[in-house]
Design a protein around this motif. Sequence first.
Motif, mmCIF file in Angstrom:
data_model
loop_
_atom_site.group_PDB
_atom_site.id
_atom_site.type_symbol
_atom_site.label_atom_id
_atom_site.label_comp_id
_atom_site.label_asym_id
_atom_site.label_seq_id
_atom_site.Cartn_x
_atom_site.Cartn_y
_atom_site.Cartn_z
ATOM 1 N N GLU A 19 0.829 -1.207 0.000
ATOM 2 C CA GLU A 19 0.000 0.000 0.000
ATOM 3 C C GLU A 19 0.862 1.255 0.000
ATOM 4 O OE1 GLU A 19 -2.792 -0.502 3.222
ATOM 5 O OE2 GLU A 19 -3.561 -2.349 2.319
ATOM 6 N N GLY A 20 1.951 1.243 0.758
ATOM 7 C CA GLY A 20 2.863 2.386 0.806
ATOM 8 C C GLY A 20 3.553 2.653 -0.515
ATOM 9 N N LEU A 21 3.741 1.605 -1.305
ATOM 10 C CA LEU A 21 4.340 1.760 -2.634
ATOM 11 C C LEU A 21 3.301 2.134 -3.693
ATOM 12 C CD1 LEU A 21 6.813 -1.276 -2.647
ATOM 13 C CD2 LEU A 21 7.397 1.157 -2.474
ATOM 14 N N GLY A 22 2.042 2.214 -3.280
ATOM 15 C CA GLY A 22 0.981 2.580 -4.218
ATOM 16 C C GLY A 22 0.447 1.417 -5.021
ATOM 17 N N ILE A 23 0.694 0.194 -4.561
ATOM 18 C CA ILE A 23 0.181 -1.004 -5.236
ATOM 19 C C ILE A 23 -1.151 -1.340 -4.585
ATOM 20 C CG2 ILE A 23 0.599 -3.432 -5.757
ATOM 21 C CD1 ILE A 23 3.642 -2.742 -5.544
ATOM 22 N N ASP A 24 -2.237 -1.090 -5.307
ATOM 23 C CA ASP A 24 -3.573 -1.211 -4.737
ATOM 24 C C ASP A 24 -4.236 -2.558 -4.975
ATOM 25 O OD1 ASP A 24 -3.490 1.470 -3.844
ATOM 26 O OD2 ASP A 24 -4.077 2.156 -5.833
ATOM 27 N N SER A 25 -3.861 -3.228 -6.033
ATOM 28 C CA SER A 25 -4.540 -4.465 -6.398
ATOM 29 C C SER A 25 -3.507 -5.589 -6.505
ATOM 30 C CB SER A 25 -5.271 -4.269 -7.730
ATOM 31 O OG SER A 25 -5.979 -5.423 -8.082
ATOM 32 N N TYR A 26 -3.634 -6.566 -5.621
ATOM 33 C CA TYR A 26 -2.669 -7.654 -5.588
ATOM 34 C C TYR A 26 -3.269 -8.866 -4.887
ATOM 35 C CZ TYR A 26 -2.086 -5.797 -0.874
ATOM 36 O OH TYR A 26 -2.319 -5.346 0.393
ATOM 37 N N GLU A 55 5.980 -11.682 -15.286
ATOM 38 C CA GLU A 55 6.550 -10.408 -14.836
ATOM 39 C C GLU A 55 5.758 -9.760 -13.710
ATOM 40 O OE1 GLU A 55 6.117 -6.901 -17.458
ATOM 41 O OE2 GLU A 55 4.996 -8.251 -18.770
ATOM 42 N N TRP A 56 4.543 -10.202 -13.449
ATOM 43 C CA TRP A 56 3.700 -9.615 -12.403
ATOM 44 C C TRP A 56 3.760 -10.396 -11.099
ATOM 45 C CZ3 TRP A 56 2.606 -4.915 -13.597
ATOM 46 C CH2 TRP A 56 2.468 -4.564 -14.943
ATOM 47 N N VAL A 57 4.599 -11.431 -11.046
ATOM 48 C CA VAL A 57 4.742 -12.243 -9.843
ATOM 49 C C VAL A 57 6.104 -11.980 -9.214
ATOM 50 C CG1 VAL A 57 4.865 -14.595 -8.920
ATOM 51 C CG2 VAL A 57 3.203 -14.044 -10.699
ATOM 52 N N ASN A 58 6.087 -11.772 -7.913
ATOM 53 C CA ASN A 58 7.313 -11.608 -7.141
ATOM 54 C C ASN A 58 7.211 -12.473 -5.901
ATOM 55 O OD1 ASN A 58 7.002 -8.653 -8.486
ATOM 56 N ND2 ASN A 58 9.130 -9.227 -8.236
ATOM 57 N N TYR A 110 4.361 -15.321 -2.135
ATOM 58 C CA TYR A 110 4.239 -14.965 -3.543
ATOM 59 C C TYR A 110 3.275 -13.800 -3.657
ATOM 60 C CZ TYR A 110 6.289 -19.532 -4.337
ATOM 61 O OH TYR A 110 7.133 -20.610 -4.331
ATOM 62 N N ILE A 111 3.592 -12.872 -4.544
ATOM 63 C CA ILE A 111 2.756 -11.690 -4.760
ATOM 64 C C ILE A 111 2.437 -11.591 -6.240
ATOM 65 C CG2 ILE A 111 2.626 -9.173 -4.533
ATOM 66 C CD1 ILE A 111 5.118 -9.622 -2.577
ATOM 67 N N LEU A 112 1.167 -11.464 -6.551
ATOM 68 C CA LEU A 112 0.728 -11.204 -7.927
ATOM 69 C C LEU A 112 0.175 -9.798 -7.962
ATOM 70 C CD1 LEU A 112 -0.086 -11.998 -10.836
ATOM 71 C CD2 LEU A 112 -2.237 -12.870 -9.865
ATOM 72 N N ILE A 113 0.822 -8.920 -8.725
ATOM 73 C CA ILE A 113 0.345 -7.560 -8.888
ATOM 74 C C ILE A 113 -0.767 -7.600 -9.940
ATOM 75 C CG2 ILE A 113 0.952 -5.168 -9.449
ATOM 76 C CD1 ILE A 113 2.450 -6.359 -6.983
ATOM 77 N N CYS A 114 -1.940 -7.109 -9.588
ATOM 78 C CA CYS A 114 -3.126 -7.247 -10.443
ATOM 79 C C CYS A 114 -3.535 -5.940 -11.103
ATOM 80 C CB CYS A 114 -4.287 -7.800 -9.632
ATOM 81 S SG CYS A 114 -3.970 -9.384 -8.854
ATOM 82 N N GLU A 115 -2.663 -4.960 -11.181
ATOM 83 C CA GLU A 115 -3.028 -3.667 -11.743
ATOM 84 C C GLU A 115 -2.926 -3.662 -13.251
ATOM 85 O OE1 GLU A 115 -2.025 -0.760 -8.149
ATOM 86 O OE2 GLU A 115 -0.297 -1.272 -9.351
#
Length: 135
Positions: free
Chosen positions: A71-78, A121-124, A130-135
């Motif tokens: 959230e602090g990095l501005g990643i809202d959907s994950y 590329e959206w998985v870290n 594991y994190i999937l960035i969904c933006e």
Amino acid sequence: MKKIETSFGALYIEEENDREETHRIKIFDSEMRYFDYYSLDYLEEGVTISAFVEEQAKWIEGRKSLDDLLEGLGIDSYSVSEDWSNLLEDMYHGDAQLEGDKWIDKTDGSEITEQVIMKNEWVNKIGNTYILICE
């Protein structure tokens, strides 16, 4: 690279003399894969890049949870999970099915493995999560 230890896993941040690009500082996950960045376009006058990197590293280190960091990095959907297969619904939208002990992509019949997921590329991965960035 500067290693940043957090309560949920290690991250890495580029240092001033170790940058790939002049206009930003990249952040990498626990697997040393690109994760996010800080723009240097708005660096305050008089603040050195080294001081900025140190400040951001301390900020990251101070996050108490992965949600707080994202959230602090501005990643809202994950989506997050300690099991990579729990990301499949969001990644494949119902086109992944378990056949025996293997996950199969129903659209082309290929096997879905942890390695396949980590190539996205959206998985870290930070620590064991594991994190999937969904933006």
